[in-house]
Design a protein around this motif. Structure first.
Motif, PDB file in Angstrom:
ATOM      1  N   LYS A  14       0.838  -1.208   0.000  1.00  0.00           N
ATOM      2  CA  LYS A  14       0.000   0.000   0.000  1.00  0.00           C
ATOM      3  C   LYS A  14       0.873   1.259   0.000  1.00  0.00           C
ATOM      4  O   LYS A  14       1.919   1.268   0.654  1.00  0.00           O
ATOM      5  CB  LYS A  14      -0.882   0.026   1.269  1.00  0.00           C
ATOM      6  N   PRO A  15       0.432   2.313  -0.661  1.00  0.00           N
ATOM      7  CA  PRO A  15       1.234   3.548  -0.609  1.00  0.00           C
ATOM      8  C   PRO A  15       1.235   4.176   0.789  1.00  0.00           C
ATOM      9  O   PRO A  15       2.214   4.786   1.206  1.00  0.00           O
ATOM     10  CB  PRO A  15       0.556   4.465  -1.630  1.00  0.00           C
ATOM     11  N   VAL A  16       0.116   4.004   1.513  1.00  0.00           N
ATOM     12  CA  VAL A  16       0.034   4.535   2.880  1.00  0.00           C
ATOM     13  C   VAL A  16      -0.549   3.466   3.786  1.00  0.00           C
ATOM     14  O   VAL A  16      -1.581   2.880   3.463  1.00  0.00           O
ATOM     15  CB  VAL A  16      -0.881   5.787   2.940  1.00  0.00           C
ATOM     16  N   ARG A  17       0.145   3.196   4.886  1.00  0.00           N
ATOM     17  CA  ARG A  17      -0.345   2.199   5.850  1.00  0.00           C
ATOM     18  C   ARG A  17      -0.815   2.913   7.104  1.00  0.00           C
ATOM     19  O   ARG A  17      -0.141   3.834   7.582  1.00  0.00           O
ATOM     20  CB  ARG A  17       0.777   1.217   6.226  1.00  0.00           C
ATOM     21  N   ARG A  18      -1.956   2.468   7.619  1.00  0.00           N
ATOM     22  CA  ARG A  18      -2.419   3.042   8.900  1.00  0.00           C
ATOM     23  C   ARG A  18      -2.003   2.088  10.012  1.00  0.00           C
ATOM     24  O   ARG A  18      -2.475   0.948  10.072  1.00  0.00           O
ATOM     25  CB  ARG A  18      -3.933   3.207   8.880  1.00  0.00           C
ATOM     26  N   ILE A  19      -1.121   2.548  10.857  1.00  0.00           N
ATOM     27  CA  ILE A  19      -0.549   1.684  11.901  1.00  0.00           C
ATOM     28  C   ILE A  19      -0.773   2.319  13.264  1.00  0.00           C
ATOM     29  O   ILE A  19      -0.476   3.501  13.463  1.00  0.00           O
ATOM     30  CB  ILE A  19       0.971   1.457  11.668  1.00  0.00           C
ATOM     31  N   ILE A  20      -1.299   1.523  14.195  1.00  0.00           N
ATOM     32  CA  ILE A  20      -1.455   2.004  15.577  1.00  0.00           C
ATOM     33  C   ILE A  20      -0.204   1.620  16.353  1.00  0.00           C
ATOM     34  O   ILE A  20       0.142   0.435  16.444  1.00  0.00           O
ATOM     35  CB  ILE A  20      -2.683   1.353  16.252  1.00  0.00           C
ATOM     36  N   GLY A  21       0.491   2.623  16.887  1.00  0.00           N
ATOM     37  CA  GLY A  21       1.640   2.364  17.767  1.00  0.00           C
ATOM     38  C   GLY A  21       1.178   2.451  19.208  1.00  0.00           C
ATOM     39  O   GLY A  21       0.410   3.341  19.572  1.00  0.00           O
ATOM     40  N   LEU A  22       1.628   1.496  20.025  1.00  0.00           N
ATOM     41  CA  LEU A  22       1.244   1.461  21.448  1.00  0.00           C
ATOM     42  C   LEU A  22       2.486   1.517  22.312  1.00  0.00           C
ATOM     43  O   LEU A  22       3.472   0.840  22.023  1.00  0.00           O
ATOM     44  CB  LEU A  22       0.553   0.141  21.790  1.00  0.00           C
ATOM     45  N   MET A  23       2.423   2.313  23.372  1.00  0.00           N
ATOM     46  CA  MET A  23       3.517   2.301  24.337  1.00  0.00           C
ATOM     47  C   MET A  23       2.964   2.468  25.739  1.00  0.00           C
ATOM     48  O   MET A  23       2.126   3.339  25.990  1.00  0.00           O
ATOM     49  CB  MET A  23       4.491   3.455  24.036  1.00  0.00           C
ATOM     50  N   SER A  24       3.372   1.602  26.622  1.00  0.00           N
ATOM     51  CA  SER A  24       3.070   1.797  28.048  1.00  0.00           C
ATOM     52  C   SER A  24       4.402   1.600  28.750  1.00  0.00           C
ATOM     53  O   SER A  24       4.951   0.514  28.745  1.00  0.00           O
ATOM     54  CB  SER A  24       2.040   0.782  28.532  1.00  0.00           C
ATOM     55  N   GLY A  25       4.913   2.683  29.265  1.00  0.00           N
ATOM     56  CA  GLY A  25       6.298   2.669  29.728  1.00  0.00           C
ATOM     57  C   GLY A  25       6.461   2.327  31.191  1.00  0.00           C
ATOM     58  O   GLY A  25       5.552   1.792  31.836  1.00  0.00           O
ATOM     59  N   ILE A 111      -1.201  -3.185  14.108  1.00  0.00           N
ATOM     60  CA  ILE A 111      -0.943  -2.657  15.455  1.00  0.00           C
ATOM     61  C   ILE A 111       0.513  -2.989  15.786  1.00  0.00           C
ATOM     62  O   ILE A 111       0.984  -4.099  15.502  1.00  0.00           O
ATOM     63  CB  ILE A 111      -1.884  -3.303  16.497  1.00  0.00           C
ATOM     64  N   ALA A 112       1.209  -2.021  16.371  1.00  0.00           N
ATOM     65  CA  ALA A 112       2.578  -2.254  16.850  1.00  0.00           C
ATOM     66  C   ALA A 112       2.535  -2.136  18.362  1.00  0.00           C
ATOM     67  O   ALA A 112       2.394  -1.038  18.899  1.00  0.00           O
ATOM     68  CB  ALA A 112       3.518  -1.197  16.271  1.00  0.00           C
ATOM     69  N   SER A 113       2.623  -3.265  19.051  1.00  0.00           N
ATOM     70  CA  SER A 113       2.439  -3.244  20.506  1.00  0.00           C
ATOM     71  C   SER A 113       3.753  -3.466  21.255  1.00  0.00           C
ATOM     72  O   SER A 113       4.381  -4.522  21.129  1.00  0.00           O
ATOM     73  CB  SER A 113       1.449  -4.339  20.909  1.00  0.00           C
ATOM     74  N   HIS A 114       4.142  -2.462  22.018  1.00  0.00           N
ATOM     75  CA  HIS A 114       5.352  -2.624  22.839  1.00  0.00           C
ATOM     76  C   HIS A 114       5.136  -3.611  23.979  1.00  0.00           C
ATOM     77  O   HIS A 114       6.034  -4.348  24.351  1.00  0.00           O
ATOM     78  CB  HIS A 114       5.773  -1.264  23.419  1.00  0.00           C
ATOM     79  N   ALA A 362       5.142   6.027  21.162  1.00  0.00           N
ATOM     80  CA  ALA A 362       4.132   5.183  20.504  1.00  0.00           C
ATOM     81  C   ALA A 362       4.302   5.257  18.985  1.00  0.00           C
ATOM     82  O   ALA A 362       4.226   4.236  18.284  1.00  0.00           O
ATOM     83  CB  ALA A 362       2.732   5.618  20.920  1.00  0.00           C
ATOM     84  N   VAL A 363       4.573   6.452  18.481  1.00  0.00           N
ATOM     85  CA  VAL A 363       4.804   6.604  17.031  1.00  0.00           C
ATOM     86  C   VAL A 363       6.029   5.792  16.611  1.00  0.00           C
ATOM     87  O   VAL A 363       6.028   5.136  15.564  1.00  0.00           O
ATOM     88  CB  VAL A 363       4.974   8.104  16.660  1.00  0.00           C
ATOM     89  N   LEU A 364       7.059   5.810  17.455  1.00  0.00           N
ATOM     90  CA  LEU A 364       8.286   5.079  17.094  1.00  0.00           C
ATOM     91  C   LEU A 364       8.022   3.583  16.943  1.00  0.00           C
ATOM     92  O   LEU A 364       8.621   2.915  16.103  1.00  0.00           O
ATOM     93  CB  LEU A 364       9.384   5.322  18.129  1.00  0.00           C
ATOM     94  N   PHE A 365       7.106   3.046  17.750  1.00  0.00           N
ATOM     95  CA  PHE A 365       6.804   1.614  17.587  1.00  0.00           C
ATOM     96  C   PHE A 365       6.021   1.368  16.300  1.00  0.00           C
ATOM     97  O   PHE A 365       6.225   0.339  15.644  1.00  0.00           O
ATOM     98  CB  PHE A 365       6.146   1.039  18.847  1.00  0.00           C
ATOM     99  N   ALA A 366       5.186   2.321  15.905  1.00  0.00           N
ATOM    100  CA  ALA A 366       4.511   2.189  14.604  1.00  0.00           C
ATOM    101  C   ALA A 366       5.550   2.167  13.479  1.00  0.00           C
ATOM    102  O   ALA A 366       5.445   1.388  12.524  1.00  0.00           O
ATOM    103  CB  ALA A 366       3.513   3.336  14.409  1.00  0.00           C
ATOM    104  N   ILE A 367       6.589   2.989  13.616  1.00  0.00           N
ATOM    105  CA  ILE A 367       7.674   3.008  12.611  1.00  0.00           C
ATOM    106  C   ILE A 367       8.396   1.657  12.593  1.00  0.00           C
ATOM    107  O   ILE A 367       8.732   1.135  11.533  1.00  0.00           O
ATOM    108  CB  ILE A 367       8.727   4.107  12.934  1.00  0.00           C
ATOM    109  N   LEU A 368       8.636   1.092  13.781  1.00  0.00           N
ATOM    110  CA  LEU A 368       9.320  -0.211  13.832  1.00  0.00           C
ATOM    111  C   LEU A 368       8.504  -1.268  13.093  1.00  0.00           C
ATOM    112  O   LEU A 368       9.060  -2.100  12.373  1.00  0.00           O
ATOM    113  CB  LEU A 368       9.555  -0.661  15.280  1.00  0.00           C
ATOM    114  N   ALA A 369       7.173  -1.240  13.268  1.00  0.00           N
ATOM    115  CA  ALA A 369       6.317  -2.209  12.565  1.00  0.00           C
ATOM    116  C   ALA A 369       6.374  -1.958  11.060  1.00  0.00           C
ATOM    117  O   ALA A 369       6.459  -2.901  10.258  1.00  0.00           O
ATOM    118  CB  ALA A 369       4.880  -2.103  13.071  1.00  0.00           C
TER     119      ALA A 369
END
Ligand SMILES: Nc1ncnc2c1ncn2[C@@H]1O[C@H](COP(=O)(O)OP(=O)(O)OP(=O)(O)O)[C@@H](O)[C@H]1O
Ligand SMILES: CC(=O)N[C@H]1[C@@H]2OC[C@@H](O2)[C@@H](O)[C@@H]1O[C@H](C)C(=O)O
Length: 397
Positions: A14-25, A111-114, A362-369
């Protein structure tokens, strides 16, 4: 091809992916949920933060997690029960956020879940010859995928360890892709429970990137705000501002082998705990110190150790833009003390780069995914910063 793989393949194209980044530190304050629209990968990554919310951990959740969090001895049953329980709570909160934002789950690609870190034990902490670096995040990805119906990537830290790292900090992988700027040396400083920073060279040279945890950010402040003031944290440094720094206690707090370890080094509340402070008080003869003075000293301890780590990487006499994020960026005393020691730092917020500081991790985990699905491994050429993509896949069915 298996249907799940077909679906994943289509997402990757896909040209654009919608990804949910999650972080609970480590602060256990809540779950950060960031819905990102991401295009490209690597240095061509573009992110639009569409929606962001922090779902506060209810007191009951904090209490259940604290029964095992950063503790050497725990109930095995509690750990076992919390693994799916945290995942199903996170799934429930994601669905609630989506409903609030008017987004259907089927409109989200990944979903990118930490997960929730419950124990972080690099070799520099456990010091046991036989055992490797280790870290444990709970909130299993399969439960999130099944409950939300969204393909989930999770457990990002294990491959980092398998490839020679300490399982953290992972921020550099996203910081490098997202915030590097040609001809401008930048520092991305995150002050959560634990503080860390990434140095991004204006040359864009991956081998010039540097990252490390510096030590405590808010973790000791939160622990002592709870202990002395029955408050969850020292809001706007109201307590610390009323105290005076004890130089004797400060020196004892800084006297730990962690601060002599080579970079990148990582840590957590397993080391920086109430016990750590009490032992420093005993060694320095400051057990009678008043609560405000302890808070003032702990704030200086965080600020000094952040500033010391920055000084070891930044050239003296040069101006640097430092983009701050994490809850500690809201603590005026902490930020002011860092600035006092490094007057040539130009302190800005990641909000100026389009990503609010509270949303950044949280955005950084979306980038990792996104990197795991579409990217290539980036070689930073340094031990502790392995060339890998990360995240384990969970399909909803
Ligand atoms: N106005 C404020 N004044 C002082 N401290 C604040 C303020 N707002 C937030 N904080 C601090 O920020 C903390 C939450 O920070 P954050 O959400 O970045 O931590 P985290 O993501 O759990 O940590 P980590 O990055 O270590 O995993 C709070 O517990 C509190 O200590
Ligand atoms: C084991 C763990 O959860 N570490 C966290 C924590 O919070 C801040 C610091 O300690 C950092 O090392 C890491 O998180 C960020 C997102 C990271 O890996 O970059």
């Amino acid at each position: 091809m298996n249907r799940n793989l077909q679906h994943l393949f289509a997402i990757a194209e896909k040209p654009v992916r919608r990804i949910i980044g999650l972080m609970s530190g480590t602060s256990l304050d809540g779950l950060d949920v960031a819905l990102c629209a991401i295009s490209g990968s690597g240095m061509d990554t573009q992110v639009k933060l569409e929606y962001f919310d922090t779902v506060p951990y209810p007191l009951e959740v904090k209490e259940e997690v604290r029964r095992i969090f950063a503790k050497e001895t725990i109930s095995f049953q509690q750990l076992c029960l919390l693994n799916p329980w945290i995942a199903s709570l996170h799934a429930q909160w994601i669905l609630a956020c989506l409903e609030k934002w008017g987004v259907k789950p089927e409109e989200v690609d990944l979903i990118a879940s930490h997960g929730q870190t419950v124990y972080h034990s690099p070799k520099i902490l456990h010091k046991l010859e036989t055992f490797p670096n280790a870290t444990l995040q709970i909130g299993d990805g399969d439960h999130i995928a099944v409950r939300t119906g969204i393909i989930t990537l999770s457990d990002f830290r294990q491959k980092h360890i398998a490839a020679g790292g300490e399982g953290a900090p992972l921020a550099l992988y996203g910081d490098y892709c997202l915030f590097s700027k040609k001809d401008e040396d930048r520092v991305m400083l995150n002050m959560g429970g634990i503080a860390n920073f990434t140095f991004l060279p204006g040359s864009l040279d991956a081998e010039g990137v540097f990252v490390t945890d510096t030590g405590p950010g808010n973790t000791l402040l939160d622990a002592f705000a709870r202990k002395y003031f029955q408050a969850e944290y020292d809001n706007d440094a109201a307590f610390a501002k009323q105290g005076t720094v004890s130089e004797a206690l400060l020196a004892a707090l800084k006297d730990n082998s962690f601060f002599k370890e080579p970079f990148p080094r990582t840590t957590g509340p397993e080391l920086f705990s109430i016990r750590y402070v009490e032992q420093a008080q005993e060694r320095s003869g400051t057990t009678d110190l008043g609560a405000y003075d302890v808070m003032a000293t702990l704030t200086r301890f965080s600020a000094d150790t952040i500033a010391d780590a920055l000084k070891s990487v930044l050239q003296a006499g040069k101006d640097y833009a430092v983009y701050v994020s994490g809850g500690g960026a809201h603590n005026p005393l902490l930020v002011g003390l860092i600035k006092e020691q490094l007057p040539r730092l130009n302190i800005r917020t990641t909000g100026e780069l389009g990503i609010a500081g509270d949303a950044k991790e949280a955005v950084l985990f979306a980038i990792l995914a996104n990197e795991a699905i579409c990217g290539e491994k980036i070689d930073f050429g340094k031990p502790g910063m392995p060339a890998i993509t990360m995240g384990k896949l969970s399909f909803p069915a």
